[in-house]
Design an enzyme around this catalytic site. Structure first.
Site, PDB file in Angstrom:
ATOM      1  N   ALA A  63       0.872  -1.181   0.000  1.00 17.81           N
ATOM      2  CA  ALA A  63       0.000   0.000   0.000  1.00 17.81           C
ATOM      3  C   ALA A  63       0.905   1.226   0.000  1.00 17.81           C
ATOM      4  O   ALA A  63       2.089   1.125   0.320  1.00 17.81           O
ATOM      5  CB  ALA A  63      -0.853  -0.004   1.265  1.00 17.81           C
ATOM      6  N   GLY A 102       0.605  -5.217   0.608  1.00 20.79           N
ATOM      7  CA  GLY A 102      -0.566  -5.206  -0.277  1.00 20.79           C
ATOM      8  C   GLY A 102      -0.257  -5.749  -1.655  1.00 20.79           C
ATOM      9  O   GLY A 102      -1.150  -6.255  -2.344  1.00 20.79           O
ATOM     10  N   GLU A 105      -0.601  -9.369  -1.253  1.00 18.90           N
ATOM     11  CA  GLU A 105      -2.029  -9.653  -1.026  1.00 18.90           C
ATOM     12  C   GLU A 105      -2.801  -9.588  -2.348  1.00 18.90           C
ATOM     13  O   GLU A 105      -3.692 -10.402  -2.593  1.00 18.90           O
ATOM     14  CB  GLU A 105      -2.587  -8.671  -0.001  1.00 18.90           C
ATOM     15  CG  GLU A 105      -2.035  -8.911   1.400  1.00 18.90           C
ATOM     16  CD  GLU A 105      -2.451  -7.835   2.383  1.00 18.90           C
ATOM     17  OE1 GLU A 105      -3.209  -8.166   3.319  1.00 18.90           O
ATOM     18  OE2 GLU A 105      -2.030  -6.672   2.192  1.00 18.90           O
ATOM     19  N   GLU A 125       4.197  -5.947   7.083  1.00 16.28           N
ATOM     20  CA  GLU A 125       3.356  -4.993   7.820  1.00 16.28           C
ATOM     21  C   GLU A 125       3.694  -4.937   9.313  1.00 16.28           C
ATOM     22  O   GLU A 125       3.640  -3.878   9.925  1.00 16.28           O
ATOM     23  CB  GLU A 125       1.872  -5.367   7.648  1.00 16.28           C
ATOM     24  CG  GLU A 125       1.280  -5.013   6.285  1.00 16.28           C
ATOM     25  CD  GLU A 125       1.522  -6.054   5.227  1.00 16.28           C
ATOM     26  OE1 GLU A 125       0.903  -5.978   4.164  1.00 16.28           O
ATOM     27  OE2 GLU A 125       2.370  -6.950   5.438  1.00 16.28           O
TER      28      GLU A 125
HETATM   29  N1  T1G Z   1       4.670   3.349   0.119  1.00 17.53           N
HETATM   30  C1  T1G Z   1       5.159   4.574  -0.183  1.00 17.53           C
HETATM   31  N2  T1G Z   1       6.489   4.845  -0.414  1.00 17.53           N
HETATM   32  C2  T1G Z   1       7.314   3.799  -0.362  1.00 17.53           C
HETATM   33  C3  T1G Z   1       6.874   2.479  -0.056  1.00 17.53           C
HETATM   34  C4  T1G Z   1       5.481   2.278   0.173  1.00 17.53           C
HETATM   35  N3  T1G Z   1       4.971   1.071   0.452  1.00 17.53           N
HETATM   36  N4  T1G Z   1       7.955   1.669  -0.061  1.00 17.53           N
HETATM   37  C5  T1G Z   1       9.014   2.448  -0.367  1.00 17.53           C
HETATM   38  N5  T1G Z   1       8.638   3.720  -0.549  1.00 17.53           N
HETATM   39  C6  T1G Z   1       9.494   4.857  -0.923  1.00 17.53           C
HETATM   40  C7  T1G Z   1      10.584   5.132   0.119  1.00 17.53           C
HETATM   41  O1  T1G Z   1      10.115   5.950   1.148  1.00 17.53           O
HETATM   42  C8  T1G Z   1      11.633   5.831  -0.738  1.00 17.53           C
HETATM   43  O2  T1G Z   1      11.239   7.154  -0.906  1.00 17.53           O
HETATM   44  C9  T1G Z   1      11.518   5.103  -2.078  1.00 17.53           C
HETATM   45  O3  T1G Z   1      10.213   4.499  -2.085  1.00 17.53           O
HETATM   46  C10 T1G Z   1      12.530   4.025  -2.267  1.00 17.53           C
HETATM   47  O4  T1G Z   1      12.455   3.165  -1.146  1.00 17.53           O
HETATM   48  C11 T1G Z   1      -2.982  -3.343   3.427  1.00 17.53           C
HETATM   49  C12 T1G Z   1      -1.310  -1.541   4.519  1.00 17.53           C
HETATM   50  C13 T1G Z   1      10.437  -1.891  -1.469  1.00 17.53           C
HETATM   51  C14 T1G Z   1      12.239  -3.113  -0.346  1.00 17.53           C
HETATM   52  O5  T1G Z   1       6.410  -2.254   4.131  1.00 17.53           O
HETATM   53  O6  T1G Z   1      10.655  -2.285   2.218  1.00 17.53           O
HETATM   54  O7  T1G Z   1       0.815  -2.888   2.281  1.00 17.53           O
HETATM   55  O8  T1G Z   1      13.039   8.266   0.357  1.00 17.53           O
HETATM   56  O9  T1G Z   1      14.728   3.718  -0.278  1.00 17.53           O
HETATM   57  O10 T1G Z   1      16.078   0.236  -0.471  1.00 17.53           O
HETATM   58  O11 T1G Z   1      -1.491  -4.962   4.006  1.00 17.53           O
HETATM   59  O12 T1G Z   1      11.248   0.398   0.183  1.00 17.53           O
HETATM   60  O13 T1G Z   1      13.180   8.028  -2.097  1.00 17.53           O
HETATM   61  O14 T1G Z   1      11.459   9.553  -1.064  1.00 17.53           O
HETATM   62  O15 T1G Z   1      13.426   1.824   0.707  1.00 17.53           O
HETATM   63  O16 T1G Z   1      15.348  -0.219  -2.822  1.00 17.53           O
HETATM   64  C15 T1G Z   1       3.945  -2.859   3.168  1.00 17.53           C
HETATM   65  C16 T1G Z   1       8.207  -0.979   2.321  1.00 17.53           C
HETATM   66  C17 T1G Z   1       3.193  -1.590   3.216  1.00 17.53           C
HETATM   67  C18 T1G Z   1       7.488  -2.230   2.016  1.00 17.53           C
HETATM   68  C19 T1G Z   1      12.737  -1.024  -1.648  1.00 17.53           C
HETATM   69  N6  T1G Z   1       5.133  -2.680   2.380  1.00 17.53           N
HETATM   70  N7  T1G Z   1       9.264  -0.704   1.388  1.00 17.53           N
HETATM   71  O17 T1G Z   1      13.860  -0.771  -0.893  1.00 17.53           O
HETATM   72  O18 T1G Z   1      14.327   1.639  -1.625  1.00 17.53           O
HETATM   73  S1  T1G Z   1       1.815  -1.729   4.307  1.00 17.53           S
HETATM   74  C20 T1G Z   1       6.300  -2.383   2.944  1.00 17.53           C
HETATM   75  C21 T1G Z   1      10.442  -1.378   1.458  1.00 17.53           C
HETATM   76  C22 T1G Z   1       0.632  -2.567   3.382  1.00 17.53           C
HETATM   77  C23 T1G Z   1      -1.547  -3.740   3.399  1.00 17.53           C
HETATM   78  C24 T1G Z   1      -0.652  -2.819   4.141  1.00 17.53           C
HETATM   79  C25 T1G Z   1      11.521  -0.916   0.542  1.00 17.53           C
HETATM   80  C26 T1G Z   1      11.690  -1.755  -0.733  1.00 17.53           C
HETATM   81  P1  T1G Z   1      12.295   8.303  -0.923  1.00 17.53           P
HETATM   82  P2  T1G Z   1      13.802   2.603  -0.485  1.00 17.53           P
HETATM   83  P3  T1G Z   1      15.022   0.208  -1.478  1.00 17.53           P
END
Ligand code: T1G
Length: 645
Positions: A63, A102, A105, A125
């Site tokens: 998400a 997500g 999912e 999450e």
């Molecule tokens: N949403 C918005 N921005 C995101 C994002 C996300 N999910 N994931 C990364 N970014 C932004 C991050 O802030 C950065 O921005 C840029 O992307 C590059 O990220 C219903 C509710 C995918 C492994 O927890 O683990 O789904 O600083 O520097 O090292 O169940 O990002 O450049 O402005 O980390 O190559 C669940 C989180 C969400 C994954 C890539 N998903 N992301 O790593 O790059 S909750 C996560 C990561 C959800 C549902 C629920 C990593 C990555 P900026 P980065 P990276």
């Protein structure tokens, strides 16, 4: 269709490509566009199967976390996932890079999933203090079994494509040309007339009736202080005990509870904090940085094995220089020990251990370090020793090599004088008071160049650490102030075991006194010590009194908050975020509280200030005069982090 979604046709197979850089997060705009595209394809007579793939470096990473805490936008992610679950023709998720949260999912709502060999799949999450809120807690246990699902959901750690295939999470590992390979897979599904498998219609069977109790028991210690892991277990229990639709409702309820929880707000603050802290105030993001391939670690003082292995773990060539064979042997045996421990815990394989050790070249000759891109001294923290070794390295190192000091005592300027290249000198702190950590405190001296500093900040990331830019020894000063306060508490009447209990109940991994004793020992009631303390307090005219755990916690917390505010004003740290990331990743501050300054904001700075003034009455102005920054923010009803976090 918009830039966010494009559709290409390959015979009867339609490929829907999502394009929302940088990580294809499922933002509201993407959700709307995707539903519109799928609606068309669901009724298109010439489309027999639908592939969902992504442009860029990764499949959907979840998400859009930036939408959290804002008014919900319809359709939300569960709406999209349940819409896809109802697809009237085969749907295939084609995964490359990462399928997280997500994103996974959504893939679980498809009938089939294929992934490239290097793909990673996970539900992280719980690391954000929430749970998979778009059906993940209901579909994953139905597809791969309850225990593997609980392991994935409670750890939040992504698994490899090979492991996902083993578990039955994906139906095949495909070539890197993900779209072509997915179209081929879709065509084989159609050719073989494979039935559409709706995961929501599968049953989650419990292998062992005690499963949930067992996970709750093991989570009690493993996740002490965290809320989300226990709600995750409750949600997965719903997958076994309830029909799918009701299980989804329970998941939704628990998700909303967690989303509103202070723990999740704190963990999301840390998620974005880890990324934001990499941006260096005063240095442009596009400042060139050098590539660091070979490192020289010179000296064998405490922490040398942690430093050398950090670089070797990141596939860098390490030259380990010592003055005597004895020192070299001692450092090498520490390194071997730490790798043996990593192998015995299953963190690395024997082969990986061997290749990492092979990257470390021990020597007694400075000259063997002459080609290193970065040379870090690791000699005892005596000023003259540090200056001497840096002068030596300055003479042998190649012109654009960076010199680094591991000092946590001396200011960088006093060391820069010993070299002819102050612009190339930085400070690097690998371990905090709690030993090895994810923190890399990067110290910038008054004459350190932007390029040299940007280079070491990037180095932190490639070492898998949270690199924090500072202008002095921030971690050391904060922990020194806390230590001072713990001693003052004991003088006032608290006992060491009380202080340790207060700190571990607050969420620190270990109490300050147990930390001083060897890690294994816990400060236990000691009548002799209590007598000693009474005599000590009497000698200093201090009337001992009973000190509550609340007061202990408050004084240990606010002393750090006040010192941090001082450090910010003195410019040793540029942002409250720097302090919070240092405390969380290097000084054991509980992650689910977000850091001392984030936590102080939750309490309200006027309240924090009032407590400080109260303590000042008791302990005197020397220790408890609120920092001007706190005075100002409290007066303005402001906070360390203005605006929504
Ligand atoms: N949403 C918005 N921005 C995101 C994002 C996300 N999910 N994931 C990364 N970014 C932004 C991050 O802030 C950065 O921005 C840029 O992307 C590059 O990220 C219903 C509710 C995918 C492994 O927890 O683990 O789904 O600083 O520097 O090292 O169940 O990002 O450049 O402005 O980390 O190559 C669940 C989180 C969400 C994954 C890539 N998903 N992301 O790593 O790059 S909750 C996560 C990561 C959800 C549902 C629920 C990593 C990555 P900026 P980065 P990276």
């Amino acid at each position: 269709m918009s830039d966010l979604v494009s559709v290409t046709r390959h015979g009867g197979v339609a490929v829907v490509s999502l394009n929302n850089p940088p990580v294809n997060a499922l933002s509201h705009a993407l959700r709307v566009t995707l539903i519109a595209s799928l609606t068309e394809l669901f009724v298109a007579a010439d489309v027999q199967a639908i592939v969902i793939a992504c442009e860029g470096r990764t499949f959907i990473a979840g998400a859009d976390i930036r939408e959290f805490g804002k008014p919900p936008l319809v359709p939300d992610l569960p709406d999209l996932v349940e819409f896809l679950d109802g697809a009237p023709k085969p749907t295939i998720a084609a995964i490359h890079g990462t399928a997280l949260g997500g994103g996974l999912e959504l893939a679980l709502a498809c009938h089939f999933r294929v992934a490239t060999e290097s793909a990673k799949l996970g539900l992280p999450e719980v690391t954000l203090g929430i749970l998979p809120g778009a059906g993940g807690t209901q579909r994953l246990p139905r597809l791969i079994g309850v225990k593997p699902a609980l392991d994935m959901i409670l750890s939040g750690t992504p698994i490899s494509a090979a492991r996902a295939q083993q578990l039955g999470l994906i139906d095949g590992v495909i070539a890197d040309q993900v779209k072509d390979a997915a179209v081929e897979f879709a065509s084989s599904v159609l050719a073989q007339g494979r039935p559409r498998r709706r995961v929501s219609e599968l049953t989650a069977t419990l292998e062992d009736a005690d499963t949930f109790k067992a996970y709750e028991r093991s989570s009690a210690e493993r996740f002490r202080g965290f809320l989300a892991p226990f709600r995750c277990i409750d949600a997965v229990r719903g997958a076994v005990e309830l029909p799918f639709a009701q299980g989804l409702e329970r998941e939704r309820e628990l998700f909303k509870q967690l989303m509103a929880s202070p723990e999740s707000k704190a963990q999301r603050h840390v998620f974005f904090g880890e990324r934001e802290v990499a941006k260096i105030p005063g240095i442009a993001d596009d400042t060139p940085s050098r590539s660091l391939k070979s490192i020289a670690v010179v000296g064998t003082a405490g922490g040398v094995s942690g430093i050398a292995t950090s670089f070797a773990d990141a596939r860098m060539a390490v030259t380990l220089v010592a003055d005597t064979q004895d020192q070299l042997d001692r450092a090498l045996s520490q390194i071997r020990e730490s790798y043996a421990d990593a192998v015995s815990r299953g963190r690395i394989s024997q082969a990986e251990r061997d290749s990492r050790l092979d990257r470390i070249r021990p020597t007694l000759l400075d000259d063997d370090a002459r080609d290193a891109d970065l040379l870090i001294e690791c000699v005892p923290d005596e000023l003259s020793d540090k200056q001497a070794v840096l002068a030596r390295l300055d003479r042998i190192a190649k012109p654009n090599a960076i010199l680094a000091s591991s000092t946590t005592l001396w200011n960088l300027e006093s060391l820069a004088e010993a070299t002819s290249r102050p612009a190339e000198l930085v400070g690097l702190h690998f371990s905090g008071p709690f030993g090895p950590s994810r923190l890399l405190e990067c110290v910038r001296g008054p004459r350190t160049s932007a390029e040299a500093f940007a280079t070491v900040m990037k180095l932190g990331r490639s070492l898998g650490r949270v690199a924090v830019p500072v202008r002095g020894h921030v971690a050391r000063r904060l922990m020194a102030r806390r230590r001072e306060e713990t001693l003052s508490l004991v003088e006032d009447g608290a006992l060491p075991e009380d202080v340790d209990r207060a700190m571990t109940e607050f969420g620190y991994p270990i109490g300050p006194f147990a930390l001083e004793l060897e890690r294994s020992a816990r400060a236990t009631p000691d009548p002799a010590l209590a007598t000693l303390l009474e005599r000590h307090s009497a000698r200093h005219g201090i009337v001992r009194r009973s000190v509550s755990l609340e007061e202990i916690t408050a004084r240990c917390l606010y002393s750090v908050v006040n010192e941090a505010a001082q450090l910010l004003e003195e410019g040793f740290a540029a942002r409250p975020l720097d302090v919070d990331m240092i405390m969380v990743h290097g000084c054991g501050f509980p992650l689910y509280r977000g850091g001392p300054l984030f936590f102080a904001d939750q309490l309200g700075l006027a309240e924090v200030r009032a407590h400080m003034l109260q303590f000042r009455e008791q302990a005197g102005a020397e220790y408890w005069t609120p920092a001007p920054l706190i005075e100002r923010l409290a007066a303005e009803r402001g906070s360390f982090y203005p605006g929504p976090r």
